[in-house]
Enzyme design. Structure first.
Site, mmCIF file in Angstrom:
data_model
loop_
_atom_site.group_PDB
_atom_site.id
_atom_site.type_symbol
_atom_site.label_atom_id
_atom_site.label_comp_id
_atom_site.label_asym_id
_atom_site.label_seq_id
_atom_site.Cartn_x
_atom_site.Cartn_y
_atom_site.Cartn_z
ATOM 1 N N GLY A 85 0.788 -1.224 0.000
ATOM 2 C CA GLY A 85 0.000 0.000 0.000
ATOM 3 C C GLY A 85 0.819 1.272 0.000
ATOM 4 O O GLY A 85 0.279 2.361 -0.167
ATOM 5 N N CYS A 117 -19.680 -12.066 -18.871
ATOM 6 C CA CYS A 117 -21.025 -12.130 -19.451
ATOM 7 C C CYS A 117 -21.063 -13.151 -20.598
ATOM 8 O O CYS A 117 -21.964 -13.997 -20.676
ATOM 9 C CB CYS A 117 -21.437 -10.743 -19.937
ATOM 10 S SG CYS A 117 -23.193 -10.584 -20.308
ATOM 11 N N CYS A 126 -23.800 -6.676 -18.018
ATOM 12 C CA CYS A 126 -22.544 -6.808 -17.283
ATOM 13 C C CYS A 126 -21.500 -5.859 -17.859
ATOM 14 O O CYS A 126 -21.349 -5.764 -19.075
ATOM 15 C CB CYS A 126 -21.982 -8.224 -17.410
ATOM 16 S SG CYS A 126 -22.994 -9.495 -16.658
ATOM 17 N N CYS A 133 -27.081 -12.067 -19.716
ATOM 18 C CA CYS A 133 -26.774 -13.355 -19.072
ATOM 19 C C CYS A 133 -27.587 -13.576 -17.810
ATOM 20 O O CYS A 133 -27.541 -14.646 -17.216
ATOM 21 C CB CYS A 133 -25.279 -13.447 -18.758
ATOM 22 S SG CYS A 133 -24.776 -12.487 -17.314
ATOM 23 N N CYS A 185 -28.606 -8.764 -15.395
ATOM 24 C CA CYS A 185 -28.015 -8.478 -16.706
ATOM 25 C C CYS A 185 -28.992 -8.916 -17.795
ATOM 26 O O CYS A 185 -29.517 -10.034 -17.767
ATOM 27 C CB CYS A 185 -26.685 -9.213 -16.847
ATOM 28 S SG CYS A 185 -26.037 -9.179 -18.540
HETATM 29 ZN ZN ZN Z 1 -24.165 -10.395 -18.186
#
Ligand code: ZN
Ligand code: ADP
Ligand code: MG
Lengths: 308, 251
Positions: free
Chosen positions: A57, A297, A291, A269, A266
């Site tokens: 970090g 997807c 997506c 999908c 979505c």
């Molecule tokens: Zn999707």
């Protein structure tokens, strides 16, 4: 840090090079050194990366080079990728979750040309994934490295303009000011209104900008099996999150961090878990949600089609 | 009992100017000490050295058994946000002007680990009330406040974590006389209620008389006279103190 020496071998179970989504390895253009940067520059960047890995970090300054792409195109990410790439690597480049934007296509073409490496659009096949604005939905593995393009590495820059002072705040882990910002968010909006670039604490020590990914992706950074590297070209900073490192999004006990996604499935999908983009479908204001991660997807659609 | 803060032999030169020239000072728990003297006498420099903001050329500063000048910055900052408070003459130096009143007061709480929004907000509202600002102004920005309110907000932001020692540099400096009087009353009440130790820098003899148990008179980087407030102001020994006191009477 060539891929053979310092990186675990590519994920098993992946498809052979040159099949499916992957474009096979090319002979690289011998007018350039492998992966464009000269060897001493790569060594300098690898040292910065190793330092970053050793201090999760923490932003490590590095001598950022001119790249044949303008700043804003991910020159920091490209330099990191160029320094870790080996000839047998398989590279994926995503931009806002998609592999086919101009930015992603150019960066892939660049590395095919200057390193001759295989490229792919499939998350599962990639050994190195350079990204802007997203983390893939598919869980990454120990055999993979995720390289983020970072426009502004300093999470405190909007709150404290003096660079010396932000350095001191990091050195002393003096991060009350970041919480003041979140306090102000809640006071003004009733909730933490930061939805991108949501600040995180790495390994309980350093405050870090995750780059402009949606807050939805933040939990994926936590204890991720893959190595995460961050490159900021214009600001000349590299930082890292080693595998399995704790990454916590800042919050309050009574206003806990919540990854937000649009409350839809979505349209392609049917996923109710993935991060969605809103897409305008016609000029009468019609829109659907799909997506943002196109590989995720596509894979789900293929699985559905095969099952039917 | 031992002093809360103890300084010995402080020296600091800026070129040919001796801003501090052999200053010794003790502040006891619960004591309000005023440092008076005309402009340029070294008051602000003394405050900065005592709080570790500036390093002297020579001398020592001990707070509660800890060597302030020898400690690392992390330790000093920790003292700054837990045991100490700083009230600046100009509220811009002590407030975040782009952050709401509540955020300003909450900052020290959050810097010391408070992570419950509701509790932080409740504490901030309570402190607004204590410094006589309407809690309805919790989400307002300091720039919408009058000068006197900004100074009271700065005091709330400083006292919210109950520091043991508060440094104040001309806290009533830029304010109208009537506003000054109200602010001094408020400071006096809070200091008594919380049992604070205060090091107050001022060139206002009346403010020193109202607030301080003890007075140090500075001139050219030296403490030329010190003692209990009434004794120093009613029976000044040093010619410079006599001048200071009479010029106030004349004013
Ligand atoms: Zn999707
Ligand atoms: N950073 C500095 N550089 C040079 N001279 C300074 C600096 N700070 C203060 N001085 C000088 O030191 C003397 C004491 O200043 P200061 O402590 O600000 O006095 P006061 O607060 O009593 O008005 C003045 O002559 C001032 O000009
Ligand atoms: Mg002064």
């Amino acid at each position: 840090m060539t891929s053979a020496a310092a990186k675990p071998s590519p994920p098993s179970g992946g498809r052979g090079l040159g099949e499916g989504g992957a474009q096979g390895a090319y002979a690289h253009d011998t007018g350039y050194n492998f992966a464009y940067l000269d060897e001493s520059t790569k060594r300098m960047i690898r040292r910065a990366i190793l330092k970053g890995v050793a201090i999760p970090g923490h932003q490590v300054p590095f001598g950022s080079r001119e790249m044949p792409l303008p700043y804003g195109w991910g020159t920091g990410g490209i330099q990191v990728t160029a320094s870790i790439l080996g000839p047998s690597d398989v590279l994926k480049v995503i931009d806002q979750g998609a592999d086919d934007t101009t930015n992603a296509v150019s960066i892939r073409a660049f590395f095919r040309r200057v390193a001759g490496v295989a490229t792919t659009e499939r998350t599962a096949e990639a050994t190195v994934i350079q990204t802007r604005h997203r983390i893939p939905e598919r869980q990454l593995t120990e055999g993979q490295i995720l390289v983020y393009q970072v426009p502004m590495p300093e999470p405190l820059f909007r709150l404290e303009a003096r660079v010396a002072e932000t350095k001191r705040m990091h050195a002393l882990a003096d991060y009350g000011l970041m919480h003041v910002k979140l306090y102000e968010d809640i006071a003004r909006h009733g909730h933490i209104a930061t939805s991108y670039n949501y600040p995180v604490m790495v390994d309980g020590r350093y405050l870090m900008s995750p780059s402009p990914i949606p807050a939805f992706d933040n939990p994926k950074m936590d204890r991720m099996p893959a190595l995460q590297l961050f490159g900021a070209g214009r600001e000349k900073r590299i930082y890292a999150v080693p595998p399995y490192t704790a990454v916590r999004s800042l919050d309050f006990e009574d206003h806990p961090f919540r990854p937000i996604r649009a409350p839809h499935a979505c349209a392609l999908c049917g996923s109710r878990e993935s991060y969605l983009d809103e897409v305008i479908t016609d000029d009468r204001g019609g829109k659907i949600f799909v997506c943002s991660d196109t590989d995720y997807c596509t894979e789900r659609q293929a699985t559905k089609a095969a099952a039917e | 009992m031992s002093p809360l803060l103890s300084a010995r032999g402080l020296e600091l030169r800026f070129g040919r100017i001796a801003a501090l020239d052999g200053v010794d000072l003790d502040i006891w728990p619960g004591e309000v000490v005023a440092i008076v003297g005309e402009s340029g006498s070294g008051k602000t420099t003394l405050l900065r050295v005592l709080s570790g903001l500036a390093a002297p050329d020579a001398g020592s500063v001990i707070f509660d058994g800890q060597d302030v000048l020898g400690m690392n910055e992390a330790a000093r900052r920790h003292l700054m946000r837990t045991q100490w408070g700083f009230v600046h003459q100009n509220p811009r130096d002590g407030l975040r002007m782009g952050v709401s009143a509540g955020g300003n007061i909450g900052e020290r709480l959050m810097a010391t680990g408070a992570r419950h929004y509701g509790n932080i907000r409740a504490a901030a509202a309570d402190w607004l009330r204590r410094v006589e600002i309407d809690p309805e102004r919790l989400d307002a920005l300091p720039r919408t406040f009058s000068g006197g309110m900004q100074q009271r907000l700065q005091i709330a932001r400083t006292l919210v974590t109950h520091p043991r020692l508060v440094f104040m540099d001309e806290p009533t400096g830029g304010l109208d006389v009537s506003v000054q009087a109200r602010l001094l009353d408020l400071i006096r009440a809070l200091v008594a209620e919380l049992g604070l130790s205060v090091l107050l820098v001022t060139h206002d003899i009346a403010a020193a008389r109202l607030l301080a148990h003890r007075i140090l008179v500075m001139r050219h980087g030296q403490v030329v006279e010190q003692g209990l407030t009434d004794r120093v102001l009613d029976d000044p020994q040093h010619p410079y103190t006599q001048l200071l006191v009479t010029s106030v009477l004349a004013a």
